[in-house]
Design a protein around this motif. Sequence first.
Motif, PDB file in Angstrom:
ATOM      1  N   ALA A 176       0.830  -1.204   0.000  1.00 48.81           N
ATOM      2  CA  ALA A 176       0.000   0.000   0.000  1.00 48.81           C
ATOM      3  C   ALA A 176       0.864   1.253   0.000  1.00 48.81           C
ATOM      4  O   ALA A 176       0.574   2.225  -0.726  1.00 48.81           O
ATOM      5  N   ALA A 177       1.940   1.240   0.779  1.00 50.67           N
ATOM      6  CA  ALA A 177       2.808   2.412   0.847  1.00 50.67           C
ATOM      7  C   ALA A 177       3.549   2.627  -0.463  1.00 50.67           C
ATOM      8  O   ALA A 177       3.676   3.764  -0.946  1.00 50.67           O
ATOM      9  N   VAL A 178       4.035   1.531  -1.054  1.00 52.41           N
ATOM     10  CA  VAL A 178       4.750   1.651  -2.327  1.00 52.41           C
ATOM     11  C   VAL A 178       3.797   2.122  -3.414  1.00 52.41           C
ATOM     12  O   VAL A 178       4.151   2.984  -4.234  1.00 52.41           O
ATOM     13  N   MET A 179       2.578   1.589  -3.404  1.00 58.35           N
ATOM     14  CA  MET A 179       1.591   1.999  -4.405  1.00 58.35           C
ATOM     15  C   MET A 179       1.282   3.486  -4.285  1.00 58.35           C
ATOM     16  O   MET A 179       1.179   4.208  -5.293  1.00 58.35           O
ATOM     17  N   ALA A 180       1.145   3.973  -3.069  1.00 60.43           N
ATOM     18  CA  ALA A 180       0.880   5.399  -2.852  1.00 60.43           C
ATOM     19  C   ALA A 180       2.044   6.242  -3.344  1.00 60.43           C
ATOM     20  O   ALA A 180       1.849   7.315  -3.940  1.00 60.43           O
ATOM     21  N   ALA A 181       3.277   5.776  -3.123  1.00 59.34           N
ATOM     22  CA  ALA A 181       4.455   6.515  -3.578  1.00 59.34           C
ATOM     23  C   ALA A 181       4.532   6.541  -5.099  1.00 59.34           C
ATOM     24  O   ALA A 181       4.922   7.549  -5.696  1.00 59.34           O
ATOM     25  N   VAL A 182       4.138   5.434  -5.733  1.00 58.51           N
ATOM     26  CA  VAL A 182       4.135   5.380  -7.199  1.00 58.51           C
ATOM     27  C   VAL A 182       3.131   6.382  -7.755  1.00 58.51           C
ATOM     28  O   VAL A 182       3.427   7.145  -8.681  1.00 58.51           O
TER      29      VAL A 182
END
Length: 831
Positions: free
Chosen positions: A667-673
């Motif tokens: 979820a955090a990586v997706m938000a950063a992307v």
Amino acid sequence: MIRAALDRLRLFNIGELFAHRARTTMAMVVMGISAGLLVSVFSISGSITGSVDKLTHSLGGKAVLEVSGITDAGFDQQLLQQIRAVPGIGAAVPMLRQSIGADDDRALLIGADQSVAQLGSDLGGTLKDQASTLLTVSNGVLVGSAMGHREGEKFQLGTVTATVAGVIDDSTAAKINGGHIVIALLPVAQKITDRTGHLDSVQIVAAPNTDVDQLRSELTRVVAGRAVVADPDLRTAQAGGAVMLVRYSTLASSASALIVSSFLIYNAMSMAVAQRRPMLSLLRAMGGKRGPMVRDLLAEAAILGLLGGISGSIIGIFMGRTAIHQLPAAIVNSVESRTEYEVPDYAVPVAILACVLASVAAAAIAARQVYKVAPIEALAPVGVGAADMVKPVMRWAAAILGLIMVSGAVFVAGADLGRVSIGAISLAIAGAVVLCFAATDPIVRAVAAVARLFGAPGALGATTIERAPRRVWATVMTVMIGVTAIVAIGNATRNMVTAATDSFEGLGRTDVFVSPTAMEQFPTGPLLPADLKQKLSAIPGVGGVGSAQMAFATLGRGRVMLQAYESGVVRVSALDSVSQTDLARMAAGQGVVISRDVARSLGVHEGSDLTLPTPTGEHTVQVLRVVPYFSAIAGVVVLDLGIMRQWYQRPGETIIGIDFAPGADHAAVMAAVRAAVPADIHVSTGRDAVTAISSSVRQGTSISGAILWIVVVVAAVALLNTLMLSVLDRRRELGVLRAMGTSRRFLLRTVLTEAVGIGLTGAALGLAVGSAVHYLATVALGHAIAMDIAYHPSLLLVAYALIALGLSLLGAIPPALRAARLPIVEAIAVD
């Protein structure tokens, strides 16, 4: 003589149409449904090809040839001087054309110089009038009225801030891409698109007395594979290919509706003949000829078909406008023009003609009852005269013809004829109907046997069934066709969607995709920002980043989709069966992988040499593998990403695939992307991409599915028609039964048993024929979309049949109620 014929037609035929308004309306309604379906189907494909053709003529004007880019990367502008040096060229007008924006905001950017005036096109006139204005405004552009910009307004366009130098008036703008157009001088357009020194098209106007074929050959020699030399209508032909599968599948479903409607017209005309037997016998006794009577009946049927076709065509125009919005975005966005709804010139005439011919053909069979009987025989009840008997030689001929048609359907389905293979479905159903005609007696006996299972009411109903075998057979066929169409085409389509979804399962192995458009639209451009991949690689939790490109390219006279992947992160099923050795050969530019439809159209196979025209010249490669791949829009050529960038002059990527690092917070990586990607660029998970593509495929088949259920409704109307005729035939008989004390409930059950006999027999035949055609349809659809489709019978098959049967039996309710409520005195009165 003509006046006498018209008077006879008006008195005995048209008068009867008004006398029996319900039957006339019913016949017109079903024919109208068929016409509406045909017009809407033609309008769907005609809108896409017509929009492209309209845009082509608006831009090309007097051009007889076009030198166009192989892909959207175009070709080197230096080629223009070599083209202009070719003898026989009156004018060579350079253009840059590129789609901008997405979805509802999609428009076309056109760049041209002042030589465009020589084309005599809508574009040429507009640019000629505004050229001086464009020259005085920095980064000036002309915009169509549909763009919503005002003169003097500045807005971001590509890599520059453009200024609106002028707004094209509504009448002119509507002719060019529906007003969704941005026009700039060629250098400005190249600057906007960051494609300095490149062109997409050169429109060729031939000098007087020039041999166009010779000019084409000389231009082909000069461009040497770096561009495509073709007639301006090549773009229209390629656009037609994108919607061909939808057109064929919906036409097959519409043809089923027309066949069912023909049977209903047959029943309607049989009803007319049965009710007019006293009048016809009287005319015969007075010296009337058979020929004029039959011709009058055929004219009556033609009038029904004509009126139904006209009214249905009007409704079909509105149906098509609604249906075109159901097309997958991938199809609509695969062409450069915006799709404007239009009804092709041929759509309404063809639909009306089909309805008239179907009505006349059906009536001709029913009219044999008049043509073959003697005057005294015409007074006999329906089903007793010789006209209801079919000669054995006709049944044998029907059996042979049916076997030939079914054998032909099997051959067409298995011969790998591409989208033509879909014709096997309609041919198989038609062959089954012809075989059933040969088996009329067993079918009618089966209907009567089913009716007798319901006791005394059923026995009375069975007697009525056996008295009118041909009419009963025709109604059984309407139910059978409705069930067959639902079972066969509906289940085969479901299998196709499953196979297409499975073919894209490889995308689900990639965690995230970044693309300029949604993945279900097959993102072919524009290219993603040059620094985006590096930014994504630097995000904590990202384990790997890979690039891919998709682009439409011209190969022969057809269009293919080039796909190139960077090994590792972006994984697709098309490369699952390719060995590491072949992948190395692809990376060296020695080979490619192609889909089956490309191999079929080009006549190549694994191991064959294939010459690819590219902006850098022709390159000969080996076909390493021929793979099944869902090719509803265009066939696929898969090559190495580095080779595609080099040969086709397309740096960068249109897709970036991302894999999460082990243990990363998804979820955090997706938000950063999402935070790192510009707002106008799409971000989706691999699983969401597979789901979206599956939904898009299913959406493309929804129109065909809707048509199939309309066929079932028409079958229900046919059953109503037949049972109503049965009630009318036995009007006096039912009145006598009521006078003898028979209850209304008994008569109600009698008619219902007829309906159950017809419905169950038709449904059983439909289930059997539908199951066989279902298998045949999976093979045919597999060839049409160039992939393997597994035959998966389902319990839904029986459910579909029961639902179709239930809808058909609804048609029995009105005539059953009429029989039960028939007044005794009115029924036994002498007509």
